[in-house]
Each structure stands twice: as structure tokens, then as C-alpha cells.
Enzyme design. Sequence first.
Site, PDB file in Angstrom:
ATOM      1  N   SER A 107       6.843 -11.221   3.043  1.00  0.00           N
ATOM      2  CA  SER A 107       7.774 -10.435   2.246  1.00  0.00           C
ATOM      3  C   SER A 107       9.142 -11.126   2.162  1.00  0.00           C
ATOM      4  CB  SER A 107       7.885  -9.018   2.824  1.00  0.00           C
ATOM      5  OG  SER A 107       8.533  -8.153   1.928  1.00  0.00           O
ATOM      6  N   ASP A 223       0.620  -4.310  -4.994  1.00  0.00           N
ATOM      7  CA  ASP A 223       1.824  -4.337  -4.166  1.00  0.00           C
ATOM      8  C   ASP A 223       2.993  -3.761  -4.958  1.00  0.00           C
ATOM      9  OD1 ASP A 223       4.020  -4.964  -2.564  1.00  0.00           O
ATOM     10  OD2 ASP A 223       3.222  -6.912  -1.984  1.00  0.00           O
ATOM     11  N   HIS A 258       0.965  -3.914   0.215  1.00  0.00           N
ATOM     12  CA  HIS A 258       1.945  -4.928   0.618  1.00  0.00           C
ATOM     13  C   HIS A 258       1.578  -5.666   1.903  1.00  0.00           C
ATOM     14  CE1 HIS A 258       5.759  -6.962   0.715  1.00  0.00           C
ATOM     15  NE2 HIS A 258       6.138  -6.388   1.837  1.00  0.00           N
TER      16      HIS A 258
END
Length: 290
Positions: A107, A223, A258
Site C-alpha cells: 500500500s 481494491d 486490499h
Amino acid sequence: MSQPTSAQPWTFDVGGPALYGQHFAAPHERGAVLLTHGYAEHLGRYRRVIQGLTEMGLSVYSYDQRGHGQSPGARAVVDVDVLVGDHLRAREALRGLGVPLFAFGHSMGGLVTAASVLRDPRGLAGAVLSSPLLLVGEGESAALKALSGVLGRFFPSLPVTALESGGLSRIAEEVSAYDSDPQVYRGKVPALTAASMLRVSRQLTAQYPQWRLPTLIVHGSEDKLADVRGSRRFAETAGTALTPRPEIEYLEIEGGYHELFNDTVQAEVTARLLGWLEKQLNSEASAAPL
């Protein structure tokens, strides 16, 4: 779940108060991984991944980024450029290990890792980008983007964007564990953090063709926290200015959320990660002088 082998404190010079870090030593070390966590979380959330890495002979070095977990700094108020500088210092501290070193970033940690690699790829055998935050503010007006920079400069702690934890995983228990973790920041994204994410992600795009490392990118098609189009663009353009082009492997998980390593596909994605790293280690061994 068993604990990763030999968790020990690990620090490196960042020119100020030390960041909290840990070293997980593999019993029969073949390589090492510098693992960089995402926004609002901390290194302790990667025990499952770390366990898999150490079992295959990869020692892991990780740290809580500034303003996160047990490291100092205003909670989640960060300039991504500063985080990239920390990453470069961590890599410098790991030079001379004597084994191949890989960089793993998730991320926001994927954005930090990508920026670090593009500034200086030396000393790394490859990179893994997990749901990287490479595309920020797509579709926002130019005026709003300019305003974000002003807010980030003059009101860095101003809360501007809410993130919903439900988009992390399709496993309810994983979302609950995140929500109940006292080291996880659960407020809105501060202005400085949001503005610097936008700035750095925009700067990197034009540099992708110069990417020099073998890289694995994994991203879920559903996501909602990190735009999958950023990973698609990276996979299409990374290293294209080079001959030969470095190996770029892209895995997009249909329906994935995610945190793929904490999602219903965790076994599949972990196996793909370990298989890719095994391939790179074998390539490094075959290329070594006799």
C-alpha cells in the site's frame, strides 16, 4: 500461528529519534527482505508473511514508519518523501549482508518502496509491490489537487479523507482484528499525508520506463483503498526503456480486496510470492561467479 524465528530489535540511523524495528532471522539464511508496511498500520500485522519468508530462508527486516505503530511522530501525519529517505537509509544499513536483498512494500509502503527503488536501485535483487498506492486522486480536479498541497503545507494535521476498514479483506475476522488493534490509526487521513501521497505518486509515473529491478506486483481487482489502475499502469510501462527489460510479473486477483495476504486468497498469493522469490534466488545463484 507459530512465531517467526528469532525476532530481535533492529534500528538504523535516520538522523533523529530511532524508529522501532525488528529483525526476524531465518535459520538457514539464503536472502533477506526489507518489509515496509502500509498507511495507518504497523509491522506487527505481517506475522503470517514473515513466517513464510523465514521458513524459506529469507530473514526479514522491518520497521514502523514515522508516526505509525511504536515509532515516534504525530500519528499518521507524514511526508512520503521523508519516508522514502528512511527507506533508503534502511537499505544502506543492510548493505553488506552477503545475501540477496529484496524490498517488499504494501500500500503506502509500496509507494515508498517504488520511489526508493527509482531513486537508487543498487543493492537490491528485486522488489515486491503488494496493492501499492501508485495512483492517487485520479479524477480529482486540478483545483482540488492544488488545494491539497496548500492544506498539506499550512495545516498538515487537518483530517481530510476517511478510509473504510471494510475494504481491507473479505474475511470478517481480519477486519475485526484491524479495527481492534490499538496500534492501528483509525482517524481520517491528515492533509500532509494525503498531499504527499498525491505528489510522490504523480512524480513516479514518468519514471516507470527506467525501472531496473525484477518485480512482482500483486493487486485485487476490487481494491477500494489503492487504485488497481496504478498497478496495471506500472506493469505495462516499468522497465520499457531498458534492453533487456527487467522481469515484471503482475498478478491481479479477481474480486480481491486490499490486503490480499489477509484475504480469502491468502494461501494462493503467499504461494505465488514465495515461488517468485525462489525463482529470483535461483537466478541469483546461477549468475554468481564460480
